[in-house]
Write an enzyme that holds these catalytic residues in place. Structure first.
Site: not given
Ligand code: NI
Length: 245
Positions: A194, A52-53
Site C-alpha cells: 500500500h 493499493d489505496d
C-alpha cells in the site's frame, strides 16, 4: 555483461512486453496472435509489485522517485476518492511507465454492493481515469480481495488478486514485511503493498533491491501477462502468473 543480460535490460524488456501486450489486445486478428507464438518468451524470474489505496501526496512521490531510480515499473490500484487533487501524480505514474488499475471509488467491498452501486464504484472511477490518462483499459482489484460472482460478471476487466501479502497495513515493521516478501516470492508472483504508508514505501524499495540481487525482473501486471503469453480475461481472477510447465 552477457548478451542475455543486455537483452533483458529494463528498457528492452519493457519494449518487448509492450509489443506483446499490443499483440494480445482483445480483438486482434488471429494472424497477429499466431505471429506471437513465433517469439520465444523471455525467461524470468519475473515479479509484479502492486500498490493499493493511493495515490497519497505524502508517500506516493517518494515511492515513484525510488522506483524511477531503479528502473522499476509497478502497478497502482487507485481509489477514486484519491484522484481529485492528485491528478498530476497519476499522470506522472503513467508517464514513468507504471500501470494504473481500479480499486473502487470509495474502497467499498464488491462482495456487498448491488449492481447500481457496483457501477457507481467501478465505472465512475474508470471514467475519471479515462479522462485523465492515455491508458483506457484498467484491470480491477476488489478491496479486501472479495467479489461476488455476479459482480465479477459486471467487472468488464480482469480481476487481479495477489500471491504475496506482507500485511503492511498491520504494522510499520519494514524488516518483518521484507522477510515475508523474500520468503514467499516466486517466479510470477504478484506482491501486494500500500503506497499510503511511509514504512511500506521503504519495504517496497528494500524488496526491489533484494529481489533484483536475486535476479528478479520487475514488470507491471499487464507486462507479466504478455511475458507469459497469456491473455487476461474479463471477470477472471488471477493471483499469480507462474511460468508455463
Ligand atoms: Ni485496499
Amino acid at each position: 555483461m552477457s548478451r542475455l543480460r543486455i537483452m533483458l535490460r529494463a528498457g528492452t524488456l519493457a519494449a518487448l512486453a509492450g509489443a506483446l501486450v499490443w499483440l494480445w489486445l482483445p480483438g486482434r486478428h488471429g494472424r497477429e496472435q499466431a505471429a506471437l507464438s513465433e517469439f520465444p518468451l523471455p525467461a524470468g524470474p519475473f515479479v509484479a509489485l502492486t500498490f493499493d489505496d493511493g495515490p497519497r501526496a505524502g508517500t506516493t512521490p517518494v515511492l515513484l522517485d525510488g522506483l524511477n531510480q531503479r528502473g522499476v515499473h509497478a502497478t497502482f490500484f487507485v481509489v477514486g476518492e484519491n484522484v481529485e487533487g492528485n491528478e498530476e501524480l497519476l499522470v506522472r505514474m503513467e508517464r514513468e511507465g507504471h500501470q494504473i488499475g481500479l480499486h473502487t471509488f470509495h474502497h467499498r467491498s464488491l462482495a456487498e454492493v448491488n449492481a447500481a452501486d457496483f457501477y457507481r464504484e467501478v465505472d465512475t472511477l474508470r471514467d475519471a481515469l479515462r479522462g485523465l490518462l492515455d491508458q483506457q483499459d484498467f484491470m480491477l482489484r476488489p478491496p479486501y480481495g472479495m467479489i461476488t460472482p455476479s459482480n465479477r460478471a459486471r467487472a468488464g476487466a480482469p480481476i487481479i488478486l495477489w500471491s504475496v501479502d506482507p500485511e503492511d497495513w498491520s504494522d510499520q515493521d519494514t524488516a518483518r514485511q521484507l522477510s515475508v516478501i523474500l520468503d514467499t516470492t516466486e517466479d510470477g508472483a504478484i506482491i501486494l503493498l500500500h503506497d499510503i504508508y511511509p514504512s511500506s514505501v521503504e519495504t517496497a524499495l528494500q524488496a526491489v533491491d533484494a529481489l533484483m540481487a536475486q535476479g528478479y525482473k520487475f514488470v507491471t501486471v499487464e507486462e507479466l501477462f504478455a511475458l507469459r503469453g497469456q491473455q487476461p480475461e474479463c471477470g477472471q481472477e488471477y493471483r499469480k502468473l507462474p511460468p508455463p510447465e
